[in-house]
Design a protein around this motif. Sequence first.
Motif, PDB file in Angstrom:
ATOM      1  N   ALA B 299     -22.586   9.018   1.235  1.00 19.41           N
ATOM      2  CA  ALA B 299     -21.841   9.250   0.358  1.00 19.41           C
ATOM      3  C   ALA B 299     -20.952   9.948   1.344  1.00 19.41           C
ATOM      4  O   ALA B 299     -20.785  10.813   2.033  1.00 19.41           O
ATOM      5  CB  ALA B 299     -22.101   9.689  -1.075  1.00 19.41           C
ATOM      6  N   TYR B 300     -19.783  10.050   0.423  1.00 22.94           N
ATOM      7  CA  TYR B 300     -18.251  10.889   0.891  1.00 22.94           C
ATOM      8  C   TYR B 300     -18.103  12.699   0.233  1.00 22.94           C
ATOM      9  O   TYR B 300     -18.017  11.816  -1.496  1.00 22.94           O
ATOM     10  CB  TYR B 300     -16.664   9.449   1.338  1.00 22.94           C
ATOM     11  N   GLY B 301     -17.763  13.038   1.238  1.00 21.35           N
ATOM     12  CA  GLY B 301     -16.927  14.082  -0.801  1.00 21.35           C
ATOM     13  C   GLY B 301     -15.527  14.026   0.433  1.00 21.35           C
ATOM     14  O   GLY B 301     -15.070  13.786   1.566  1.00 21.35           O
ATOM     15  N   ALA B 302     -14.706  13.769  -0.648  1.00 23.52           N
ATOM     16  CA  ALA B 302     -13.266  13.461   0.214  1.00 23.52           C
ATOM     17  C   ALA B 302     -12.430  14.816  -0.918  1.00 23.52           C
ATOM     18  O   ALA B 302     -12.668  15.535  -2.049  1.00 23.52           O
ATOM     19  CB  ALA B 302     -12.229  12.356  -0.204  1.00 23.52           C
ATOM     20  N   GLY B 303     -11.459  15.968  -0.568  1.00 23.54           N
ATOM     21  CA  GLY B 303     -11.002  16.865  -1.151  1.00 23.54           C
ATOM     22  C   GLY B 303      -8.991  17.068  -0.249  1.00 23.54           C
ATOM     23  O   GLY B 303      -9.356  16.329  -1.422  1.00 23.54           O
ATOM     24  N   THR B 304      -8.762  17.579  -0.260  1.00 23.40           N
ATOM     25  CA  THR B 304      -7.043  17.876   0.044  1.00 23.40           C
ATOM     26  C   THR B 304      -6.800  16.351  -0.125  1.00 23.40           C
ATOM     27  O   THR B 304      -5.846  15.799  -0.760  1.00 23.40           O
ATOM     28  CB  THR B 304      -7.244  18.050   1.923  1.00 23.40           C
ATOM     29  N   ALA B 305      -7.152  14.790   0.899  1.00 22.16           N
ATOM     30  CA  ALA B 305      -6.833  14.120   0.818  1.00 22.16           C
ATOM     31  C   ALA B 305      -6.016  13.243  -0.637  1.00 22.16           C
ATOM     32  O   ALA B 305      -5.639  13.607  -1.377  1.00 22.16           O
ATOM     33  CB  ALA B 305      -6.893  12.905   2.096  1.00 22.16           C
ATOM     34  N   VAL B 306      -7.117  13.159  -1.371  1.00 26.36           N
ATOM     35  CA  VAL B 306      -6.760  12.635  -2.527  1.00 26.36           C
ATOM     36  C   VAL B 306      -6.207  13.536  -3.901  1.00 26.36           C
ATOM     37  O   VAL B 306      -5.372  13.136  -4.431  1.00 26.36           O
ATOM     38  CB  VAL B 306      -8.473  11.867  -3.388  1.00 26.36           C
ATOM     39  N   VAL B 307      -6.228  14.763  -3.724  1.00 34.62           N
ATOM     40  CA  VAL B 307      -5.611  15.583  -4.708  1.00 34.62           C
ATOM     41  C   VAL B 307      -4.007  15.911  -4.280  1.00 34.62           C
ATOM     42  O   VAL B 307      -3.525  15.772  -4.876  1.00 34.62           O
ATOM     43  CB  VAL B 307      -6.395  16.869  -4.840  1.00 34.62           C
ATOM     44  N   VAL B 308      -3.873  14.902  -2.638  1.00 32.97           N
ATOM     45  CA  VAL B 308      -1.813  15.539  -3.002  1.00 32.97           C
ATOM     46  C   VAL B 308      -1.659  13.644  -2.965  1.00 32.97           C
ATOM     47  O   VAL B 308      -0.777  13.598  -2.091  1.00 32.97           O
ATOM     48  CB  VAL B 308      -1.914  16.378  -1.523  1.00 32.97           C
ATOM     49  N   GLY B 309      -2.654  13.260  -3.099  1.00 35.00           N
ATOM     50  CA  GLY B 309      -2.237  11.632  -2.914  1.00 35.00           C
ATOM     51  C   GLY B 309      -1.707  11.262  -1.403  1.00 35.00           C
ATOM     52  O   GLY B 309      -1.480   9.539  -1.655  1.00 35.00           O
ATOM     53  N   SER B 310      -2.751  11.509  -0.728  1.00 35.08           N
ATOM     54  CA  SER B 310      -3.057  11.137   0.861  1.00 35.08           C
ATOM     55  C   SER B 310      -1.108  10.797   1.077  1.00 35.08           C
ATOM     56  O   SER B 310      -1.134   9.424   1.892  1.00 35.08           O
ATOM     57  CB  SER B 310      -4.233   9.647   0.248  1.00 35.08           C
ATOM     58  N   GLY B 311      -0.197  11.611   1.563  1.00 39.09           N
ATOM     59  CA  GLY B 311       1.114  11.194   1.701  1.00 39.09           C
ATOM     60  C   GLY B 311       1.894  10.903   0.504  1.00 39.09           C
ATOM     61  O   GLY B 311       3.237  10.702   1.556  1.00 39.09           O
ATOM     62  N   ALA B 312       1.391  10.315   0.031  1.00 35.89           N
ATOM     63  CA  ALA B 312       2.314  10.125  -1.078  1.00 35.89           C
ATOM     64  C   ALA B 312       2.509  11.285  -2.542  1.00 35.89           C
ATOM     65  O   ALA B 312       1.548  10.301  -3.428  1.00 35.89           O
ATOM     66  CB  ALA B 312       2.247   8.573  -1.994  1.00 35.89           C
ATOM     67  N   PRO B 313       2.468  12.690  -2.536  1.00 39.01           N
ATOM     68  CA  PRO B 313       2.101  13.702  -3.515  1.00 39.01           C
ATOM     69  C   PRO B 313       2.682  13.389  -5.167  1.00 39.01           C
ATOM     70  O   PRO B 313       2.600  14.070  -5.618  1.00 39.01           O
ATOM     71  CB  PRO B 313       2.233  14.826  -2.820  1.00 39.01           C
ATOM     72  N   THR B 314       3.856  11.844  -4.782  1.00 38.70           N
ATOM     73  CA  THR B 314       4.393  11.671  -6.492  1.00 38.70           C
ATOM     74  C   THR B 314       3.998  10.816  -6.466  1.00 38.70           C
ATOM     75  O   THR B 314       5.165  10.132  -5.681  1.00 38.70           O
ATOM     76  CB  THR B 314       5.542  13.198  -6.630  1.00 38.70           C
ATOM     77  N   ALA B 315       4.628   9.873  -7.754  1.00 38.07           N
ATOM     78  CA  ALA B 315       4.179   8.399  -8.166  1.00 38.07           C
ATOM     79  C   ALA B 315       6.015   7.877  -8.291  1.00 38.07           C
ATOM     80  O   ALA B 315       5.665   6.855  -7.689  1.00 38.07           O
ATOM     81  CB  ALA B 315       4.297   8.206  -9.011  1.00 38.07           C
ATOM     82  N   GLY B 316       6.719   8.388  -8.383  1.00 35.16           N
ATOM     83  CA  GLY B 316       8.252   8.785  -7.891  1.00 35.16           C
ATOM     84  C   GLY B 316       8.656   7.833  -9.264  1.00 35.16           C
ATOM     85  O   GLY B 316       9.534   6.972  -9.134  1.00 35.16           O
ATOM     86  N   LEU B 317       7.813   8.150 -10.683  1.00 33.94           N
ATOM     87  CA  LEU B 317       8.096   7.278 -11.490  1.00 33.94           C
ATOM     88  C   LEU B 317       9.950   8.060 -12.045  1.00 33.94           C
ATOM     89  O   LEU B 317       9.828   9.413 -11.939  1.00 33.94           O
ATOM     90  CB  LEU B 317       6.924   7.688 -12.675  1.00 33.94           C
ATOM     91  N   VAL B 318      10.628   7.285 -12.846  1.00 38.89           N
ATOM     92  CA  VAL B 318      11.156   8.003 -13.532  1.00 38.89           C
ATOM     93  C   VAL B 318      11.432   7.583 -15.132  1.00 38.89           C
ATOM     94  O   VAL B 318      10.788   6.087 -15.451  1.00 38.89           O
ATOM     95  CB  VAL B 318      12.973   7.168 -12.626  1.00 38.89           C
ATOM     96  N   TYR B 319      12.045   8.164 -15.635  1.00 40.04           N
ATOM     97  CA  TYR B 319      12.747   7.801 -17.748  1.00 40.04           C
ATOM     98  C   TYR B 319      13.735   7.400 -18.004  1.00 40.04           C
ATOM     99  O   TYR B 319      14.912   8.376 -17.739  1.00 40.04           O
ATOM    100  CB  TYR B 319      11.548   8.894 -18.179  1.00 40.04           C
ATOM    101  N   LYS B 320      14.447   6.990 -18.150  1.00 38.37           N
ATOM    102  CA  LYS B 320      15.397   5.799 -18.430  1.00 38.37           C
ATOM    103  C   LYS B 320      15.768   6.057 -19.471  1.00 38.37           C
ATOM    104  O   LYS B 320      14.920   4.807 -20.497  1.00 38.37           O
ATOM    105  CB  LYS B 320      16.174   5.034 -17.425  1.00 38.37           C
ATOM    106  N   LEU B 321      17.179   6.205 -20.354  1.00 35.68           N
ATOM    107  CA  LEU B 321      17.710   5.585 -21.348  1.00 35.68           C
ATOM    108  C   LEU B 321      17.982   3.478 -21.047  1.00 35.68           C
ATOM    109  O   LEU B 321      18.325   3.374 -20.486  1.00 35.68           O
ATOM    110  CB  LEU B 321      18.881   6.511 -21.971  1.00 35.68           C
ATOM    111  N   VAL B 322      17.442   3.491 -21.915  1.00 38.42           N
ATOM    112  CA  VAL B 322      17.382   1.708 -21.618  1.00 38.42           C
ATOM    113  C   VAL B 322      18.146   0.658 -22.889  1.00 38.42           C
ATOM    114  O   VAL B 322      19.082  -0.155 -22.899  1.00 38.42           O
ATOM    115  CB  VAL B 322      16.736   1.287 -21.890  1.00 38.42           C
ATOM    116  N   GLU B 323      18.413   1.756 -24.252  1.00 38.08           N
ATOM    117  CA  GLU B 323      19.052   0.923 -25.334  1.00 38.08           C
ATOM    118  C   GLU B 323      19.167   1.916 -25.897  1.00 38.08           C
ATOM    119  O   GLU B 323      18.963   3.124 -26.254  1.00 38.08           O
ATOM    120  CB  GLU B 323      17.862   0.220 -25.582  1.00 38.08           C
ATOM    121  N   VAL B 324      20.958   2.314 -26.356  1.00 39.33           N
ATOM    122  CA  VAL B 324      21.282   3.009 -27.905  1.00 39.33           C
ATOM    123  C   VAL B 324      21.410   2.500 -29.092  1.00 39.33           C
ATOM    124  O   VAL B 324      22.426   1.226 -28.839  1.00 39.33           O
ATOM    125  CB  VAL B 324      22.031   3.889 -27.747  1.00 39.33           C
TER     126      VAL B 324
END
Lengths: 427, 427
Positions: B299-324
């Motif tokens: 079994a493995y114990g994983a710490g730092t890498a998983v909680v900080v996204g292993s090099g990608a700490p944010t997913a880059g999602l945006v929230y955009k107005l597409v219809e008015v």
Amino acid sequence: MKGSPALLTDQYELTMIGAALRDGTAHRPCVFEAFARRLPHGRRYGVVAGTGRLLEMIMDFRFRADEVAWLQEQGIVDAEAAQWLTAYRFTGDIDGYAEGELFFPGSPILTVSGTFAECVVLETLILSVLNHDAAVAAAAARMVTAARGRPIIEMGSRRTHEEAAVAAARAAYLAGFASTSNLAAGLRHGVPTAGTAAHAFTLLHDDEPTAFASQLAASGTQTTMLVDTYDISQGIRNAIAAAGPGLRAIRIDSGDLSVLAAQSRALLDELGAPDVKIVVSGDLDEYAIAALAAEPVDAYGAGTAVVVGSGAPTAGLVYKLVEVAGRPVVKRSENKATVGGRKTAVRRHKPTGTATEEIVFVRSAPTPEPGDRTLSRPLIRAGALVDGLPTLEESREHLRAALVSIPWEGLKLSVGDPAIPVTVLTT
Amino acid sequence: MKGSPALLTDQYELTMIGAALRDGTAHRPCVFEAFARRLPHGRRYGVVAGTGRLLEMIMDFRFRADEVAWLQEQGIVDAEAAQWLTAYRFTGDIDGYAEGELFFPGSPILTVSGTFAECVVLETLILSVLNHDAAVAAAAARMVTAARGRPIIEMGSRRTHEEAAVAAARAAYLAGFASTSNLAAGLRHGVPTAGTAAHAFTLLHDDEPTAFASQLAASGTQTTMLVDTYDISQGIRNAIAAAGPGLRAIRIDSGDLSVLAAQSRALLDELGAPDVKIVVSGDLDEYAIAALAAEPVDAYGAGTAVVVGSGAPTAGLVYKLVEVAGRPVVKRSENKATVGGRKTAVRRHKPTGTATEEIVFVRSAPTPEPGDRTLSRPLIRAGALVDGLPTLEESREHLRAALVSIPWEGLKLSVGDPAIPVTVLTT
């Protein structure tokens, strides 16, 4: 929905307490220390951050009845440990570097003294708060240096966990940012807040002039108009047509910011609006900010990079048991340069005020020389906050002064060694 | 100390609402979408995560009287907007991909419909939750793939913000981790918890055999003994001498884990303890886990890498107005491949079940073919959660099945393109 801070804890702290209560070692007087073995790759200093909110949470650190019941139900603690948790409150002492102080590898930034059980249960909370806030503050401090006096607005809330965003806004302000978009940081921590309009506001309206007129009607001319929803030049013309030359600022959030800043400045001047300021945003980190130094930019908006620590999302602080019943202890199975025993530190300075090194005294009182500044100071005594702990504003000023005191190479953005060495005196 | 989720919001959302209430556009029916323009560098898929806790927070999203008073006092909102905020509750609809679904650049993972004001005020909260949790879940899913069926324990709480830690533990479990050290994640989200002892426990005692005897007395043999405080071989001998061959596991947290795992296995076998399992931990990321595939690790114990996204700490999602008001809208000043109009998506599969592409329908109902799976599903209707939303366990199974369905190259750890293409049908 949220519990007390007490369950923001790793399970092994409680299983250790359970075993130590049974064998009597739970009550041994202990000293734990938080420090960094190294700085993130190439960084020249770390920034102590989060202390203010950490101390508050330590004062609130109580296990609620339903939490203890759950722990017992899960078999994580037995009846004796459950009783101990129910009665828990920290009664020991905490010393540490001031919030806003710089640190280097081996700096003893937080020292926690008390019984084993009362100190070990705080491990996860202490490290979570300091590792997160210090990572953000260090990145933010580098951006502030790169901005050379131009204000930076923190606007990264959407790129990090919703509560981390509040702490990140606080840490960025500590490091010299001017303001934040995060409202909770304003209410909870007194950080100045900022924000006017997004592209959605322009898209919502039938056309850009209508959107700008609406913004002006609501906010007056002391507002910032986002001009890059459609065509930037036309956006600037529309903004000035609507607001006149008394408009506070325009914001550009996309494209080649160097080119656009220069073009926008020229256009604003041509339109007779030389006092309208230019705010730029869009994936700015310390390097992008530095690259804009020569452009006619008045303020920066920084988001993602600051809240995720600009490549170093955690500060690498550890929390180690260094003394048990007056005896120094240290893990010995590996090559980690850890020294047992309680430590205190001073920073040594030239007569000019420039820091030259940090001296760590192990199990002995510091013997300060002229120009030395004692870094370790009392934060909690017998479970109570000491009087006169610094405000966030004071910590912000502390960091500003500390950054001025390190050798100038220490402020370079490029990869390098720690700005000053740390010397450990074990005699 | 903590407020409602409503102030976890960027100021400009409220200033826009203020202006839009004055000019009447606040009530225009709008559609906003959350999506990623691209995946983090080299990643082959994203993982939708956080939906469950986001929907709960949207149901709790209310401005408290003291929060509204503060906003008005600060001049951020006027009386009309203050009144609107006081009465706020989301009354619109939300559709989205199931939690645990994979996503790719352009996948419309969340669609929020309602008036402009009621949808725009949720922007920061939606992005904070999804960007954080998706970043952790994607890193965790890669580690689970690398672990090839061996369990992974999440133990990174101390490396990230204290509340982010709870969400990270949940996201890692969603992605297939076996358990977490974080107690709040156990109580709040039902994630199995784990943890026995740290080096401090051994250091607290007079010697290692005494520490192990104490742990056994408290926990019995179904525990994991940390054997690397002093000498690992001696630690293993001490553990088996104390517990016998019925001990559940030993843990090694430092050193060259490949070498040490093999040596420890040999020693345990030699000591007549072939059933004692080996857990390894210490800065493991997906690559380090993959490199241990051939070693006798259980079994493995994983710490730092998983909680900080292993090099990608944010997913880059945006929230955009597409219809008015039924009209598609899109920001046009830059080269971002964004398409206006409400979208729904299906994933297309071969008869064998392997996914081949994702089809996004713009402003039209999907026309599913055999083997298509509809990705967008109702989550909130007229402000109320729809019945039968998946549990965390169900979402975990959803992700497991989704990962099986993508082409095998999509699971490689190396840098590559998205596992399947997304085709946008605008007709």
